[in-house]
Design an enzyme around this catalytic site. Structure first.
Site, short mmCIF file in Angstrom:
data_model
loop_
_atom_site.label_atom_id
_atom_site.label_comp_id
_atom_site.label_asym_id
_atom_site.label_seq_id
_atom_site.Cartn_x
_atom_site.Cartn_y
_atom_site.Cartn_z
N HIS A 98 0.24 10.69 14.25
CA HIS A 98 0.18 9.43 13.49
C HIS A 98 -0.12 8.27 14.45
O HIS A 98 0.63 7.29 14.54
CB HIS A 98 1.49 9.17 12.73
CG HIS A 98 1.34 8.15 11.64
ND1 HIS A 98 1.93 8.26 10.42
CD2 HIS A 98 0.65 6.97 11.60
CE1 HIS A 98 1.63 7.21 9.66
NE2 HIS A 98 0.84 6.40 10.38
N ARG A 114 -2.46 9.04 5.00
CA ARG A 114 -1.03 9.35 4.97
C ARG A 114 -0.86 10.85 4.78
O ARG A 114 -1.66 11.49 4.09
CB ARG A 114 -0.34 8.64 3.81
CG ARG A 114 0.04 7.22 4.10
CD ARG A 114 1.18 7.11 5.11
NE ARG A 114 1.55 5.73 5.34
CZ ARG A 114 1.03 4.92 6.26
NH1 ARG A 114 0.10 5.35 7.08
NH2 ARG A 114 1.46 3.67 6.37
P1 NDP Z 1 -6.88 -1.02 1.64
O1 NDP Z 1 -5.81 -1.34 0.68
O2 NDP Z 1 -7.71 -2.13 2.20
O3 NDP Z 1 -7.90 0.02 0.96
C1 NDP Z 1 -7.49 1.09 0.18
C2 NDP Z 1 -8.71 1.78 -0.40
O4 NDP Z 1 -8.28 2.95 -1.11
C3 NDP Z 1 -9.46 0.89 -1.41
O5 NDP Z 1 -10.84 1.10 -1.33
C4 NDP Z 1 -8.94 1.43 -2.75
O6 NDP Z 1 -9.83 1.26 -3.84
C5 NDP Z 1 -8.81 2.89 -2.43
N1 NDP Z 1 -7.89 3.54 -3.37
C6 NDP Z 1 -6.58 3.28 -3.59
N2 NDP Z 1 -6.11 4.04 -4.59
C7 NDP Z 1 -7.14 4.80 -5.01
C8 NDP Z 1 -7.30 5.77 -6.02
N3 NDP Z 1 -6.28 6.13 -6.82
N4 NDP Z 1 -8.51 6.35 -6.19
C9 NDP Z 1 -9.56 5.98 -5.40
N5 NDP Z 1 -9.48 5.07 -4.41
C10 NDP Z 1 -8.29 4.48 -4.23
O7 NDP Z 1 -6.23 -0.17 2.80
P2 NDP Z 1 -6.65 -0.07 4.35
O8 NDP Z 1 -8.07 0.31 4.42
O9 NDP Z 1 -6.18 -1.25 5.10
O10 NDP Z 1 -5.71 1.15 4.81
C11 NDP Z 1 -5.82 2.42 4.19
C12 NDP Z 1 -4.65 3.30 4.59
O11 NDP Z 1 -4.77 3.74 5.93
C13 NDP Z 1 -3.27 2.63 4.57
O12 NDP Z 1 -2.75 2.55 3.26
C14 NDP Z 1 -2.46 3.55 5.44
O13 NDP Z 1 -1.86 4.56 4.67
C15 NDP Z 1 -3.50 4.18 6.36
N6 NDP Z 1 -3.32 3.80 7.77
C16 NDP Z 1 -3.07 4.78 8.69
C17 NDP Z 1 -2.92 4.48 10.01
C18 NDP Z 1 -2.73 5.55 11.03
O14 NDP Z 1 -2.47 5.25 12.19
N7 NDP Z 1 -2.88 6.81 10.68
C19 NDP Z 1 -2.99 3.09 10.49
C20 NDP Z 1 -3.29 2.13 9.46
C21 NDP Z 1 -3.43 2.49 8.15
P3 NDP Z 1 -10.27 -0.21 -4.32
O15 NDP Z 1 -11.30 -0.67 -3.29
O16 NDP Z 1 -10.86 0.02 -5.64
O17 NDP Z 1 -9.02 -1.06 -4.32
C1 OXD Z 2 -0.08 1.81 9.03
C2 OXD Z 2 0.23 2.90 9.95
O1 OXD Z 2 0.04 1.95 7.83
O2 OXD Z 2 0.40 2.66 11.16
O3 OXD Z 2 -0.48 0.74 9.53
O4 OXD Z 2 0.28 4.04 9.52
#
Ligand code: NDP
Ligand code: OXD
Length: 314
Positions: free
Chosen positions: A277, A229
């Site tokens: 994005h 993000r």
């Molecule tokens: P998940 O919820 O499956 O994974 C999130 C990961 O981040 C987990 O490993 C979590 O740790 C870790 N995390 C969260 N908070 C912290 C913190 N404070 N410190 C350290 N680690 C942290 O999310 P996804 O993998 O499905 O997606 C990740 C992000 O990708 C989405 O939230 C979105 O913002 C972004 N995204 C962007 C897209 C784009 O087109 N650019 C498309 C899709 C998604 P833990 O394993 O311990 O819970």
């Molecule tokens: C998502 C994105 O969060 O598209 O899936 O950014």
């Protein structure tokens, strides 16, 4: 459709037509701004819903996020206290893995240098370094981060991962929590950010963090790839780090303000690769059927999948 809870579709920023058509195949769908306070609406499917609109629905049962990230849902100060389900789909993961692989390989294989050389018709072959000499560090070992880590590891990179809670992954060196952050960064040449935007992660990609990256590798500097993000990062800190050599290059899919303002220096920065994005776009062809299945399951009294932890914010 009789007896099935109605859906409110509330989308800002793109055309909701395909979502509307596909959801309508099984349930009655009301496209916001219609549907205000409609008691027959039980589900909301949202991307950046208009603040306050969900709070007016007296019988709302579940909110479905069109995105994997749910910061856009939490941006509503009047968010009702019902379960939030986020997008998880093989197709979304596959697209993100492709993006991560594309950007890491481009930096590793010196795409920026070759594009500059081509523009000047320069025929020069720089030394090639092995992938095993490069450590890619993935911030966020969730659905997307884990898949990216495994593919990069599979083609020979050393891979580190950082998450909130400790994790074990074969072949990947894992770090967690505040205490693990600096050791993770110190062991990372190419930083790939796949974190959710939460209170704890906002602004985490700042100048101080970038300074901690390792730069004693054949890459000639540290590299940042952010597809998580935009508000995880400070755009100005990234520009500063690129200008003073703290960073060699960056691939940025997300920005503090989107669309990236025309005045941003990142647009024309020679060391930055910009995408709008677009790393992994949510596709209704892959997400609507699971949403509808979850609504049916919920009505049979079964548990929902991929529920967001409100406390953690993702
Ligand atoms: P998940 O919820 O499956 O994974 C999130 C990961 O981040 C987990 O490993 C979590 O740790 C870790 N995390 C969260 N908070 C912290 C913190 N404070 N410190 C350290 N680690 C942290 O999310 P996804 O993998 O499905 O997606 C990740 C992000 O990708 C989405 O939230 C979105 O913002 C972004 N995204 C962007 C897209 C784009 O087109 N650019 C498309 C899709 C998604 P833990 O394993 O311990 O819970
Ligand atoms: C998502 C994105 O969060 O598209 O899936 O950014």
């Amino acid at each position: 459709m009789a007896g099935k809870g109605k859906i409110l579709l509330s989308i800002t920023g793109f055309n909701p037509q395909r979502w509307y058509e596909m959801l309508s195949e099984e349930r009655e769908v009301v496209l916001e701004p219609d549907g205000a306070a409609d008691p027959s609406i039980e589900y909301a499917v949202v991307w950046k819903q208009r603040p306050g609109v969900l709070a007016k629905l007296p019988n709302l049962k579940v909110i479905f996020s069109i995105g994997a990230g749910v910061d856009h849902v939490f941006a509503d100060p009047a968010l009702p206290d019902v379960p939030i389900v986020r997008a998880v789909a093989d197709n979304l993961t596959q697209h993100m893995v492709e993006y991560v692989l594309w950007r890491v390989l481009d930096h590793h294989r010196q795409g920026q240098l070759y594009r500059a050389q081509q523009s000047k018709k320069i025929w020069h072959e720089p030394p090639q370094r092995p992938a095993e000499d490069i450590s890619v560090g993935i911030m966020g070992l969730g659905n997307l981060g884990r898949a990216g880590a495994n593919v990069l590891n599979g083609i020979g990179f050393r891979v580190n991962g950082w998450s909130r809670r400790p994790q074990e992954m074969p072949g990947i060196t894992t770090f967690s929590g505040d205490a693990g952050l600096v050791p993770f960064l110190n062991a990372t040449d190419i930083l790939v950010v796949l974190l959710p935007l939460t209170k704890a992660t906002q602004g985490i990609i700042n100048y101080g963090l970038l300074k901690e990256l390792r730069r004693r590798n054949g890459l000639g500097g540290a590299v940042l790839v952010n597809a998580g993000r935009g508000r995880l990062q400070r755009d100005a800190d990234i520009a500063r780090a690129l200008d003073d050599g703290t960073l060699k290059e960056a691939s940025l899919d997300v920005f503090e303000v989107e669309p990236l303002p025309k005045t941003s220096p990142l647009w024309a920065h020679p060391k930055v690769f910009v995408t709008p994005h677009a790393a992994a776009t949510s596709d209704p062809a892959h997400l609507v059927a699971p949403m509808l299945r979850q609504m049916d399951a919920y009505e049979r009294g079964e548990a929902l999948d991929n529920i967001v932890d409100r406390e953690a914010g993702y």
